[in-house]
Design an enzyme around this catalytic site. Structure first.
Site, mmCIF file in Angstrom:
data_model
loop_
_atom_site.group_PDB
_atom_site.id
_atom_site.type_symbol
_atom_site.label_atom_id
_atom_site.label_comp_id
_atom_site.label_asym_id
_atom_site.label_seq_id
_atom_site.Cartn_x
_atom_site.Cartn_y
_atom_site.Cartn_z
ATOM 1 C CG MET A 1 19.377 37.482 34.854
ATOM 2 S SD MET A 1 18.457 36.970 36.206
ATOM 3 C CE MET A 1 18.289 35.281 36.061
ATOM 4 C CG ASP B 1 28.877 42.757 33.140
ATOM 5 O OD1 ASP B 1 29.440 43.925 32.566
ATOM 6 O OD2 ASP B 1 29.497 42.448 34.178
ATOM 7 C CB SER C 1 26.599 36.313 36.093
ATOM 8 O OG SER C 1 25.678 36.983 37.133
ATOM 9 C CB THR C 2 22.879 33.270 37.038
ATOM 10 O OG1 THR C 2 22.777 34.519 37.502
ATOM 11 C CG2 THR C 2 22.161 32.267 37.656
ATOM 12 C CG HIS D 1 28.439 39.165 37.876
ATOM 13 N ND1 HIS D 1 27.317 39.404 36.874
ATOM 14 C CD2 HIS D 1 29.398 39.989 37.351
ATOM 15 C CE1 HIS D 1 27.502 40.168 35.905
ATOM 16 N NE2 HIS D 1 28.869 40.698 36.245
#
Length: 359
Positions: free
Chosen positions: A291, A294, A172-173, A198
């Site tokens: 973050m 998940d 993600s991030t 993401h």
């Protein structure tokens, strides 16, 4: 004074006075945020950074004198800070936004549309949350080499072994930068890879195209029924969970429009859960910077099914949420710095190759 010290210090960089004033109004309304400066171009921003010591920077792309991408490159090399890109080009030019993320920007948003200006509360809520998330990110000068190591080039595995093993990656991030770093080091002779990142919906195809040009693997957006081939990467498309299933002696992709998991669709947990079921001990899960949580539960399922899980370490993660959660669950077999993950993958594959497992 104590309250001021706890606030997130934000420097706004945009050549539009309207946007500078709008962002100041939006962000100043939150009690946790303090605007410490506004700059109309990167040169002014460069001087202000030294004076006001911001925690987070908002940055436009098109500005006079020096464009935002060039400024971001210099910033990450000399004085790394969490950066949120806010520009009309992050909507119109996905490749520019992806380049910013690959350079180390934490997040991105378009400038408000006419409709969003008419309902500014929703836009404001999104920007405020981005700033707060960015303030938690850890950005630093890269101190490792991304050059391909020679032993990776020389790795040789039998085609039957490659077909029967699978690597699943979730991020993600900070994931765009991390994924590029890993994929640049992998050869064509490699098990199939499935990836959930993401990312904004309109970025998926440009992201796949960008990675495809940067590495030796073939990178595509996954489609329903795709057979997972060695030397290929399959990226979860927008708004669908990417799920892996097995048939006879190969794996294939399925796309599911089921409800979001942990607020995400596609979800890393959905991907990892399917890999645990389909690949078992022949599956490898890699959970990168991001973050939230998940992927942590899915990583535990891969681990419990006899597969191997690598979690990116805290030091090299922009945000150690997702991999950190996997470590908390005791799902990670290895906690590995980003630059060492390719080597770690080969060590795992070498050991798996010696067992000669079959379906």
């Amino acid at each position: 004074m104590e309250d001021l010290e706890k606030k997130i210090r934000v420097l706004i960089v945009d050549d539009s006075k309207f946007m500078r004033d709008l962002l100041e109004k939006i962000l100043s309304a939150d009690p946790d945020i303090l605007i410490v400066g506004k700059a109309s171009d990167p040169y002014i921003a460069r001087d202000l950074i030294k004076k006001v010591c911001p925690h987070v920077l908002t940055l436009d792309v098109m500005m006079p004198g020096m464009d935002g991408i060039t400024f971001l490159k210099n910033l990450m090399r000399l004085h790394p800070l969490p950066v949120v890109m806010i520009s009309s080009l992050t909507e119109q030019g996905s490749s520019i936004a992806l380049e910013a993320l690959a350079l180390g920007a934490v997040d991105y948003s378009s400038k408000p549309s006419t409709d969003e200006l008419g309902n500014i509360q929703a836009y404001a809520k999104k920007i405020i949350q981005m700033i707060k998330n960015a303030a938690k990110a850890k950005v630093s000068v890269k101190n490792y080499s991304e050059n391909t190591k020679s032993y990776l080039e020389n790795a040789i595995y039998e085609s039957d072994f490659l077909k029967k093993h699978l690597i699943a990656i979730g991020s993600s991030t900070g994931g765009i930068e991390a994924i590029e770093s890993i994929f640049r080091q992998l050869p064509k002779t490699f098990p199939g890879i499935v990836l959930t990142q993401h990312i904004r919906q309109d970025f998926v195809t440009p992201f796949a195209n960008r990675i495809n040009k940067l590495c030796r693997l073939k990178v595509i957006e996954a489609k329903e029924g795709d057979a997972i081939m060695s030397g290929c990467v399959y990226i979860a498309p927008s708004d669908y969970h990417l799920v892996v299933k097995s048939r006879e002696d190969y794996f294939y992709c399925t796309l599911e429009n089921t409800p979001p998991i942990s607020g995400h669709r596609p979800s890393v947990d959905a991907l990892f859960h399917s890999v645990a079921e389909s690949a078992g001990s022949r599956g490898i899960g890699v959970l990168l910077t991001g973050m939230g949580r998940d992927g942590a539960n899915g990583a535990k399922e891969i681990h419990d099914a006899g597969g191997i899980v690598i979690a990116q370490d805290e030091e090299t993660s922009i945000v150690w949420g997702m991999p950190g959660a996997a470590v908390e669950l005791k799902a990670a077999d290895f906690v590995t710095p980003l630059q060492d993950i390719p080597e770690q993958l080969f060590q795992i594959l070498d050991k798996m190759a010696q067992t000669k497992e079959t379906f």
